[in-house]
Design an enzyme around this catalytic site. Structure first.
Site, mmCIF file in Angstrom:
data_model
loop_
_atom_site.group_PDB
_atom_site.id
_atom_site.type_symbol
_atom_site.label_atom_id
_atom_site.label_comp_id
_atom_site.label_asym_id
_atom_site.label_seq_id
_atom_site.Cartn_x
_atom_site.Cartn_y
_atom_site.Cartn_z
ATOM 1 N N GLU A 260 -29.719 2.885 28.666
ATOM 2 C CA GLU A 260 -28.593 1.949 28.593
ATOM 3 C C GLU A 260 -28.993 0.569 29.137
ATOM 4 O OE1 GLU A 260 -25.631 4.331 30.609
ATOM 5 O OE2 GLU A 260 -26.498 3.889 32.569
ATOM 6 N N CYS A 334 -19.589 -29.104 45.279
ATOM 7 C CA CYS A 334 -19.805 -29.717 46.595
ATOM 8 C C CYS A 334 -20.363 -28.672 47.554
ATOM 9 C CB CYS A 334 -18.489 -30.272 47.129
ATOM 10 S SG CYS A 334 -17.670 -31.305 45.929
HETATM 11 C C1 LIG Z 1 -25.909 -2.481 35.081
HETATM 12 C C2 LIG Z 1 -26.214 -1.130 34.610
HETATM 13 C C3 LIG Z 1 -27.035 -0.956 33.500
HETATM 14 C C4 LIG Z 1 -27.757 -2.083 32.816
HETATM 15 O O1 LIG Z 1 -28.742 -2.616 33.638
HETATM 16 P P1 LIG Z 1 -29.724 -3.781 33.094
HETATM 17 O O2 LIG Z 1 -30.543 -4.151 34.272
HETATM 18 O O3 LIG Z 1 -28.840 -4.891 32.618
HETATM 19 O O4 LIG Z 1 -30.517 -3.210 31.977
HETATM 20 C C5 LIG Z 1 -27.199 0.336 33.037
HETATM 21 N N1 LIG Z 1 -26.593 1.385 33.633
HETATM 22 C C6 LIG Z 1 -25.805 1.243 34.712
HETATM 23 C C7 LIG Z 1 -25.184 2.426 35.324
HETATM 24 C C8 LIG Z 1 -25.594 -0.023 35.244
HETATM 25 O O5 LIG Z 1 -24.840 -0.161 36.342
#
Ligand SMILES: *Cc1c(COP(=O)(O)O)cnc(C)c1O
Length: 389
Positions: A260, A334
Site C-alpha cells: 500500500e 511571520c
Molecule cells: C501512510 C501509510 C501508508 C503509505 O505510506 P507511504 O510512505 O506514503 O508509502 C501505508 N500504510 C499505512 C498503514 C500507512 O499509515
C-alpha cells in the site's frame, strides 16, 4: 528537472501572477502509476492498494485507479471521499483510533478489509458486525526489528506487538462471524527496494507460521507502504522492477501479497509554483521571499529538508536580485520556520522570477495548515490529455 508541460503552464500563470499554484500533472501520474503496475505484473507480484492519505485529490484518485487494485484509507472521512471519487472501488480500512461511528460506516459501505489495530478494536468490530454478516479482517502486527536508517519508523500505537496479538485468538473464537484473512504490517517509510524486500521477508517469516497455526487458509499478507522517495535526488526513483521481481520470488502459491504505497506513487506528479516577492540580505544571508509559504506546502518543514526546485527567470530589470550566492527560500509567514530551502546556491534570482517546487504531489497541500495567516489559497491546475480525468 522541470518537465516541459509544467514549465509551459507556469509561464502562462506568470503572465498575470496567478500564484501560488499547485500544478498536478495527471499525464505524468498515469505514466508513473502504469510503470509501477507493469513492474508488478508477474505471477506472485503483490496487489497494489494506493494509500489515499498521500494525496486524496479526486483527480489523483481517478487517475491512479486503473493501475491499482484498490485504495487504503485511514479514516471514515477518507473512506467516504474515496468512494465518492471512485465508486465501487476495493477498500482496505486502516488506522489507529477508529471510532464506532467509523466502523459502522465502513460496515455499511462494505469495506473489503479492516486492518485491526488492537484487541479492543477487534471486540468492538465483532459487536458492531454481528447482526450484519460479520467482517473480513487483517490483524496489524508491529514487529520490533531494527529500523535504523529509515525515514520514519512506525514506532508507537500502530498495530499490535506479537504478544498483544495473541489476545485476539480468544476474541476471534467467540466471534466466528469475523473472518480472519491475514496479517498487515506497515513498519517504516523511506526504504529502498533491497531494504523493502528484507523487511518483507521479516514480515513473512513471522506471519506465515502465525497464520498457519491460526488455521487461516489462503492467507493474505499486506507488506505495507513506505517505498523510498529521495528529495535530494528528484530524478531518482524507487526500483519497482527489482522490488517486483524480489517479491515474486518470496511469494508462495495460495497466498495473496499486497502493498500500500502512497508517497512513491504520488509525489512526482505535483508541483507547487509561485513567484518571488522580495530579495534581500539579512544578517549576512540572502533571502528570497516567495508568495505563499509552508502553510500551503508543509513538506519541507515536516521533513526538515531543502525542497527541490527549478527557477524560471522572468523579466525583472531594476528589481532586487542576487547572483551566485547561497539563498534561503522563505514564504510569507511571520515565523522563522517558514523555510522551503536553506542556503541553496543559485546562479541568479530576482523579484518576479518563478520558482517551481517539484516533488509536491504527496503529503504537501493536504498536510498543511492552510488558514494560518489567511493568505489566499493556491489555485489548482490539472494537466491532462485524457478528458475522462
Ligand atoms: C501512510 C501509510 C501508508 C503509505 O505510506 P507511504 O510512505 O506514503 O508509502 C501505508 N500504510 C499505512 C498503514 C500507512 O499509515
Amino acid at each position: 528537472m522541470i518537465t516541459e508541460s509544467v514549465a509551459a503552464h507556469s509561464r502562462i500563470l506568470a503572465q498575470d501572477s496567478r500564484f501560488p499554484a499547485y500544478i498536478y500533472d495527471l499525464d505524468a501520474l498515469a505514466e508513473h502509476a502504469g510503470g509501477i503496475r507493469s513492474s508488478l505484473s508477474s505471477p506472485g507480484a503483490p496487489e497494489i492498494f494506493y494509500a489515499a492519505k498521500a494525496n486524496p485529490d479526486p483527480a489523483f484518485l481517478r487517475t491512479v485507479a486503473p493501475f491499482v487494485h484498490g485504495f487504503e484509507v485511514a479514516s471514515g472521512g477518507e473512506l467516504e471521499h474515496v468512494l465518492a471519487a471512485v465508486p465501487g472501488v476495493r477498500i482496505a480500512f486502516g488506522g489507529p483510533g477508529k471510532t464506532d461511528a467509523e466502523l459502522r460506516t465502513a460496515l455499511e459501505l462494505r469495506v473489503e478489509r479492516f486492518h485491526v489495530e488492537s484487541p479492543h478494536e477487534l471486540k468492538r468490530l465483532a459487536d458492531l458486525s454481528r447482526s450484519i454478516g460479520g467482517a473480513d479482517i487483517l490483524l496489524r502486527v508491529n514487529l520490533a526489528g531494527d529500523r535504523s536508517g529509515v525515514a520514519l519508523a512506525m514506532t508507537g500505537p500502530f498495530g499490535m506487538d506479537p504478544d498483544l496479538i495473541e489476545a485476539c485468538h480468544g476474541i476471534l473464537a467467540s466471534a466466528p462471524w469475523i473472518r480472519l484473512r491475514g496479517i498487515h504490517a506497515h513498519l517504516a517509510s523511506g526504504l529502498d527496494a533491497a531494504a523493502m524486500l528484507r523487511q518483507g521477508e521479516e514480515i513473512l517469516a513471522w506471519a506465515r507460521p502465525w497464520l498457519a497455526a491460526a488455521g487461516v487458509a489462503e492467507p493474505e499478507i499486506n507488506l505495507g507502504g513506505g517505498m523510498a522517495v529521495d528529495y535530494s535526488a528528484p530524478d531518482s526513483r524507487f526500483d519497482w522492477q527489482a522490488y517486483g521481481e524480489g517479491v515474486a520470488k518470496l511469494a508462495r502459491t495460495g497466498e495473496t501479497l499486497r502493498i500500500e504505497p502512497g508517497r512513491a506513487v504520488a509525489v512526482y506528479a505535483g508541483w507547487y509554483v509561485t513567484d518571488v516577492l522580495d530579495v534581500k540580505r539579512a544578517h549576512g544571508e540572502w533571502y528570497a521571499v516567495l508568495r505563499g509559504g509552508t502553510m500551503q506546502i508543509r513538506t519541507p518543514v515536516t521533513k526538515g529538508h531543502d525542497h527541490p526546485f527549478t527557477i524560471l527567470p522572468n523579466s525583472n530589470e531594476g528589481q532586487p536580485s542576487v547572483e551566485n550566492q547561497p539563498v534561503t527560500f522563505v514564504g510569507q509567514l511571520c515565523t522563522p520556520k517558514d523555510v522551503f530551502a536553506r542556503s541553496v546556491p543559485v546562479e541568479r534570482i530576482g523579484v518576479g522570477d518563478v520558482v517551481a517546487f517539484s516533488m509536491s504531489g504527496a503529503y504537501a497541500w493536504n498536510i498543511s495548515h492552510h488558514d494560518f495567516l489567511m493568505h489566499p489559497k493556491p489555485g489548482f491546475h490539472y494537466l491532462s490529455t485524457a478528458s475522462a480525468r
